[in-house]
Write an enzyme that holds these catalytic residues in place. Structure first.
Site, PDB file in Angstrom:
ATOM      1  N   THR A  97       0.806  -1.223   0.000  1.00  0.00           N
ATOM      2  CA  THR A  97       0.000   0.000   0.000  1.00  0.00           C
ATOM      3  C   THR A  97       0.840   1.275   0.000  1.00  0.00           C
ATOM      4  O   THR A  97       0.637   2.160  -0.830  1.00  0.00           O
ATOM      5  CB  THR A  97      -0.946   0.002   1.217  1.00  0.00           C
ATOM      6  OG1 THR A  97      -1.863  -1.094   1.097  1.00  0.00           O
ATOM      7  CG2 THR A  97      -1.741   1.299   1.293  1.00  0.00           C
ATOM      8  N   ASN A 118       5.379  -0.983   3.778  1.00  0.00           N
ATOM      9  CA  ASN A 118       4.534  -0.328   4.775  1.00  0.00           C
ATOM     10  C   ASN A 118       5.339  -0.086   6.051  1.00  0.00           C
ATOM     11  O   ASN A 118       5.159   0.916   6.743  1.00  0.00           O
ATOM     12  CB  ASN A 118       3.307  -1.180   5.077  1.00  0.00           C
ATOM     13  CG  ASN A 118       2.355  -1.264   3.897  1.00  0.00           C
ATOM     14  OD1 ASN A 118       2.318  -0.376   3.053  1.00  0.00           O
ATOM     15  ND2 ASN A 118       1.577  -2.335   3.841  1.00  0.00           N
ATOM     16  N   LYS A 179      -7.099   4.994   5.730  1.00  0.00           N
ATOM     17  CA  LYS A 179      -5.728   4.708   6.138  1.00  0.00           C
ATOM     18  C   LYS A 179      -4.915   5.995   6.164  1.00  0.00           C
ATOM     19  O   LYS A 179      -5.013   6.807   5.244  1.00  0.00           O
ATOM     20  CB  LYS A 179      -5.067   3.734   5.159  1.00  0.00           C
ATOM     21  CG  LYS A 179      -5.588   2.308   5.204  1.00  0.00           C
ATOM     22  CD  LYS A 179      -4.793   1.434   4.248  1.00  0.00           C
ATOM     23  CE  LYS A 179      -5.265  -0.020   4.284  1.00  0.00           C
ATOM     24  NZ  LYS A 179      -4.500  -0.870   3.333  1.00  0.00           N
ATOM     25  N   ASP A 323      -9.193  -3.244   0.484  1.00  0.00           N
ATOM     26  CA  ASP A 323      -8.020  -4.005   0.911  1.00  0.00           C
ATOM     27  C   ASP A 323      -8.331  -4.850   2.142  1.00  0.00           C
ATOM     28  O   ASP A 323      -7.982  -6.032   2.199  1.00  0.00           O
ATOM     29  CB  ASP A 323      -6.872  -3.043   1.212  1.00  0.00           C
ATOM     30  CG  ASP A 323      -5.578  -3.763   1.550  1.00  0.00           C
ATOM     31  OD1 ASP A 323      -5.026  -4.448   0.671  1.00  0.00           O
ATOM     32  OD2 ASP A 323      -5.114  -3.646   2.705  1.00  0.00           O
TER      33      ASP A 323
END
Length: 563
Positions: A97, A118, A179, A323
């Site tokens: 991501t 990440n 996020k 996701d």
């Protein structure tokens, strides 16, 4: 007539009390006595607003697999009235991501922008760090450490940064996601704001002092309206369950489901499940996480008056619930299909709001994904594919044993993360072990290990230049300071994960092949099957905006897209 500039200034001041709009004076006549709106004869044509949409974990075939079930105003509108690049790929690994969002907006790969995962191991401070961690930032809108975030670890500029620089800060740039990394990395360093969702017992959008001292009044009002409350409800299929023929059966052995529910089957009563699944955080793992992001993005569009003058603005929206759902239920699940059918409606809502405020033909949208996903290997095995699971702990233990046997000492491996081994440099030096030699030794042993497809050493990544194949993808994802000493790549369909749900991160096409749609101002109607790469997006949008490319960009404008 002399009072006219004062009235405009007074109006702008009043508006600034409830939004970020004080950053940009709405009419340059305050300073120059001349109108801000340039004449058609002298101005360079650009969109009034660019909207970047990233759908987290969206494989390309989700556009085609669910196409007949989408409405006409969401994905289909972008596909049929815009430009569809059907052969768009990530040109590096790992496909996660944070690197994905960074690469979309910088036009660079992790080799240059530095977001190699990440999380990654920082060998200089002997600590694993999160991509958006910033100890110097304080939370805004919460007291939780979830607000201690910023883009300080992103080493290069973004297209949004370049827009801010080009307009002397008069452009308005806002990032929104559930996020933090989905909001922060696209918004960049110079953004007006980035907002992300804090679940748990709050259910609100938050930010950090990197961007602001306090939330604008409209954000505080939005949060005070308890926006998450309406989404703690029943999640049942949008249409009759029997109509979900593009997916496998609802009841199967390949899905994790939610704590407190015996089977991963519809319906899901979120009210009864919330306490055991993180409170309001549960919304993230349902289609409603996308819906609350759409709610907030539309509110930001309206309250911040985005796209209302000739200075281009940029709204970066990341829909990340796809996701969470994908990880939980897998590519072939009814849950994934239902999430995309509902996302189609949320995108249609966003486009409708853009039409109303900015006007059709005055804004540009691009839509892509930060990575794809692999089918659940256990499911693939049932279908007699070569697929499986990789026991990383046993693998590293075996490598450590081989090192100990050869060199007579243990503990030479300092860290393992993102399919990379970091050696303990001090221990190597103390035991007079050659850094080059141990790299080659471990790499050769790894190549013979079941499930491992290819292995590369730091020495090869630093000294050679690869232009094709797997080696080029690994090198594009290799940062000289931040990456490890030996990198391995697993065979297709082999993952490190549980036997329920699915994941991503590889260099295989199921992870690299993602949608790329352009729509609106300056965009041709059509499609191409020519290969495009994720790093081409930022240069394409930069060309449309007539601004500098991000400072580390390596991609090229997709000329077929632009009028």
């Amino acid at each position: 007539m002399k009072s006219y500039p004062f009235l405009i200034f007074f109006f702008a001041l009043l508006m600034g009390c409830s939004s970020l709009s004080q950053k940009r004076t709405q009419n340059e006549s305050i300073a120059t006595g001349k109108p801000n709106k340039a004449s058609n004869e002298t101005s360079l044509k650009t969109p009034k607003l660019v909207v970047g949409i990233v759908v987290d974990q969206m494989r390309y075939d989700y556009l085609t697999r669910f196409y007949n079930r989408y409405g006409n105003d969401g994905f289909k509108r972008l596909m049929n009235e815009g430009f569809n690049a059907t052969n768009n790929h990530y040109n590096y690994v790992p496909t996660y991501t944070a690197p994905g969002h960074a690469s979309i907006y910088t036009g660079a790969t992790p080799a240059d922008h530095g977001i190699i995962g990440n999380n990654w191991y920082d060998k200089f401070i002997d600590k694993s760090i999160y991509n958006a961690d910033d100890a110097s930032a304080d939370p805004v809108g919460t007291t939780s450490d979830e607000g201690k975030m910023s883009p300080i670890n992103l080493l290069s500029s973004t297209v949004t940064d370049e827009l801010e620089l080009f307009t002397q800060g008069r452009a308005k740039v806002i990032g929104v996601s559930v996020k933090d990394r989905g909001a922060i990395l696209p918004a960049g360093h110079a953004a007006d704001a980035a907002y992300w969702f804090r679940g748990s017992d709050e259910g609100v959008f938050i930010s950090s002092t990197f961007y602001m001292k306090q939330l604008p009044q409209w954000v505080a009002d939005f949060n005070n309206s308890k926006p998450a409350e309406k989404y703690i409800k029943l999640w049942e299929t949008l249409y009759p369950l029997s109509s979900y023929t593009s997916s496998g059966p609802d009841l199967n052995e390949y899905e994790k489901g939610m704590r407190g529910k015996e089977t991963a089957t519809f319906p899901y009563d979120l009210k009864t499940l919330a306490d055991k699944n993180g409170g309001y955080s549960l919304i993230k793992a349902t289609p409603y996480g996308n819906s609350i992001v759409a709610d907030f993005a539309i509110k930001a569009l309206q309250e911040e008056n985005m796209g209302v003058d000739d200075i281009p603005d940029f709204l970066a929206v990341s829909f990340s619930s796809t996701d969470y759902v994908g990880h939980n239920y897998g590519v072939n699940s009814v849950e994934v299909e239902d999430t995309y059918l509902r996302l189609d409606q949320d995108i249609a809502r966003l486009l409708k709001a853009l039409d109303a405020q900015v006007g059709e033909g005055n804004y540009t949208v691009f839509l892509t994904a930060d990575h794809g996903a692999v089918n659940v290997p256990a499911y693939l095995q049932e279908k007699k594919f070569n697929a499986g699971y990789f026991d990383e702990r046993s693998f590293i233990k075996d490598m450590d044993t081989l090192i100990t046997t050869k060199y007579g000492v243990s503990g030479m491996i300092k860290n393992v993360s993102n399919d990379q081994v970091f050696f303990d440099q001090k221990a190597l030096s103390k035991n007079e072990i050659s850094f080059s030699e141990i790299q080659e030794f471990v790499a050769n042993e790894m190549r013979n290990y079941p499930g491992v497809a290819k292995v590369f050493t730091r020495e090869a990544m630093v000294s050679a230049q690869f232009t094709t194949g797997m080696a080029a993808l690994v090198q594009n994802g290799f940062h000289h300071k931040r990456s490890g000493d030996v990198i391995w790549v697993l065979e297709p369909g082999v993952i490190v994960y549980s036997k329920t749900g699915s994941t991503h991160g590889s260099a295989q096409s199921y992870d690299t092949h993602v949608p790329l749609l352009f729509y609106g101002f300056g965009i041709n109607n059509g499609q191409t099957a020519d290969r495009t790469e994720i790093t081409d997006i930022a240069p394409t949008i930069s060309s449309l905006l007539k601004i500098s490319f991000p400072n580390a960009a390596k991609g090229n404008p997709i000329t077929k897209v632009l009028k």
